[in-house]
Scaffold this active site. Structure first.
Site, PDB file in Angstrom:
ATOM      1  N   HIS A 269      71.139 -48.061  20.541  1.00  0.00           N
ATOM      2  CA  HIS A 269      69.993 -48.329  21.424  1.00  0.00           C
ATOM      3  C   HIS A 269      69.908 -47.322  22.565  1.00  0.00           C
ATOM      4  O   HIS A 269      69.023 -46.482  22.580  1.00  0.00           O
ATOM      5  CB  HIS A 269      69.989 -49.763  21.967  1.00  0.00           C
ATOM      6  CG  HIS A 269      69.975 -50.805  20.917  1.00  0.00           C
ATOM      7  ND1 HIS A 269      69.023 -50.837  19.915  1.00  0.00           N
ATOM      8  CD2 HIS A 269      70.795 -51.869  20.686  1.00  0.00           C
ATOM      9  CE1 HIS A 269      69.251 -51.862  19.121  1.00  0.00           C
ATOM     10  NE2 HIS A 269      70.323 -52.503  19.547  1.00  0.00           N
ATOM     11  N   ASP A 320      68.387 -52.653  12.365  1.00  0.00           N
ATOM     12  CA  ASP A 320      68.882 -53.645  13.309  1.00  0.00           C
ATOM     13  C   ASP A 320      68.587 -55.078  12.856  1.00  0.00           C
ATOM     14  O   ASP A 320      69.236 -55.611  11.966  1.00  0.00           O
ATOM     15  CB  ASP A 320      68.303 -53.357  14.692  1.00  0.00           C
ATOM     16  CG  ASP A 320      69.034 -54.107  15.803  1.00  0.00           C
ATOM     17  OD1 ASP A 320      69.899 -54.940  15.500  1.00  0.00           O
ATOM     18  OD2 ASP A 320      68.730 -53.873  16.983  1.00  0.00           O
TER      19      ASP A 320
END
Length: 455
Positions: A269, A320
């Protein structure tokens, strides 16, 4: 020996026309060169199939269930987490294997050749360990083998509910281990990977600076001396504030000051970094693991892609939460985020490579590095992670070179052009369809019927 003839091939040295690619019995590329014999496969366009570098497979079963507003008007990522923990209370090992098989099938049909599974669902409901500590890891290995996808298994160390070392509660208890038990679990998971396909890889994933304290992080990194290291980093403003309050530095700053971060690391991220942190992380050789669709869904923020790539940093892409598994959409979402933030166009393009070329090259190179996988390139000796596409259609219109990649990513119909996918030479997708699609989907639907009845 499989023999592929391709009208266009993207190689490390650039585009080539009328190329023969041979795949040997070990799933590696044995030849890239002029056509010399009859093909087993004739394709228009051949590209490296990147590794999906960040997946939580079980969350695929939650897709579409978290879009309502909660009772708190400040509804955010944290309320999403509460619903996720509630969902966790129902999942059995059989459920996880069925869900993971579907996820891995969808990844292959989307053009990914392999996956790095950030696997933190270890224990039974309530946190009681299974008699076989690696029960859930073995389910992931089994699902990957059934789908035929290359696997980097990343058992996750998760110890605390926050930087204040508060105990895990609710669904979190299914994640938790102290360092000693985690290392035993990791060893058992490594043994399961070793029994699987030869191209499978074992790594490790200390979850985050919130869930693992400094001693636990150092212990896990030092005791797992090989393989990739993945960790969530600087995803949410609340996380940055919590780490700053308890560790005296922002997450990226603290990690770089306390660990020798290098090419083994993949930091996931990184949407909350300063410019200085962005440049410093880029210079380490670590991969920034980007998940633009999930980051958009959760409102994480925008990764500083122009600065990171400008500092010669390496990025890769993952799905994800698996709410929408679409490789080309991940790439487009990153680029569009940069354009919206800076009011620009072709934000990541260079003088020599179009936007699409930059993005696909990054996905292939960064994914392979993050996964510890010898792939990401169409070159002799590399694992044959490949995707073949049709170009005689309304999306690609027989375009050539970088224009094909730009059309795939930004034209809206890229995934529909995927015809074949190979993972370490395993021909798992043909004519756009996974070879076990019907059975995998049927099992998943049966699982969801039961789960949604109870949810």
């Amino acid at each position: 020996m499989q023999v592929i003839h391709a009208n266009q091939v993207l190689t490390p040295s650039g585009w080539q026309s009328c190329v023969e690619v041979k795949i040997d019995a070990n799933g590696r590329i044995a030849h890239v060169g002029p056509v010399s014999q009859s093909p087993t496969h004739q394709v228009a366009l051949l590209l490296p199939a990147p590794q999906n570098l960040h997946s939580h497979a079980f969350q695929r079963a939650m897709a579409g269930l978290t879009e309502a507003k909660g009772p708190d008007p400040r509804d955010s990522f944290w309320s999403w987490r509460r619903l996720m923990y509630k969902f966790l209370d129902q999942l059995t090992p059989e459920d996880v294997e069925a869900i993971a098989a579907l996820v891995f099938m969808e990844m292959l049909e989307a053009g990914y050749g392999a996956v790095a599974e950030f696997h933190y669902l270890h224990h039974d409901v309530g946190g009681e360990p299974y008699e076989n500590l690696a029960e859930m890891s073995e389910r992931i290995v089994a699902a990957a083998a059934h789908a035929g996808i290359g696997l980097t298994l990343l058992p996750v160390h998760y110890q605390f509910g926050g930087c204040d070392r508060r105990a895990l509660n609710g669904g979190q208890r299914r994640f938790g281990n102290d360092p000693d038990r985690f290392l035993r679990l990791h060893a058992d998971a490594a043994a399961a990977v070793a029994r699987g396909p030869a191209d499978a890889v074992i790594g490790v994933a200390p979850h985050s600076l919130r869930a693992v304290d400094p001693l636990g992080l150092r212990t896990v990194v030092e005791q797992t001396a090989s393989g990739p290291i993945h960790m969530h980093l600087a995803e949410q403003v609340a996380e940055v504030d919590e780490v700053l309050a308890h560790l005296g530095a922002r997450p990226t700053e603290w990690l770089l000051d306390n660990h020798a971060v290098d090419g083994r690391w993949c930091l996931i991220h990184c949407t909350q970094m300063t410019d200085d942190e962005t440049v410093a992380l880029a210079r380490t050789g670590a991969v920034a693991g980007l998940c633009p669709i999930t980051e958009s869904s959760l409102g994480d923020g925008i990764f500083n892609g122009t600065t990171y790539l400008g500092a010669k940093g390496t990025v890769g892409f993952g799905s994800d939460s698996n709410i929408h598994i679409a490789l080309f959409e991940e790439l487009k979402t990153l680029e569009y985020s940069q354009r919206l933030r800076d009011r620009s166009r072709a934000a990541l393009a260079t003088q020599n490579r179009s936007t699409g070329r930059v993005l696909l090259d990054a996905a292939a190179t960064g994914g392979a590095r993050a996964g510890g996988r010898d792939s990401g390139r169409i070159e002799v000796g590399a694992l044959a992670d490949l995707m073949a596409l049709d170009d005689d259609n309304e999306w690609l219109c027989n375009r050539r070179g970088d224009a094909v990649l730009d059309s795939l990513i930004f034209g809206g119909g890229g995934q529909s052009c995927i015809r074949d996918v190979w993972s370490a030479g395993r021909h798992v997708v043909a004519r756009g369809r996974h070879f076990r699609r019907d059975a995998i989907v049927d099992r998943y639907k049966q699982t969801m019927t039961r789960l949604e009845t109870d949810f």
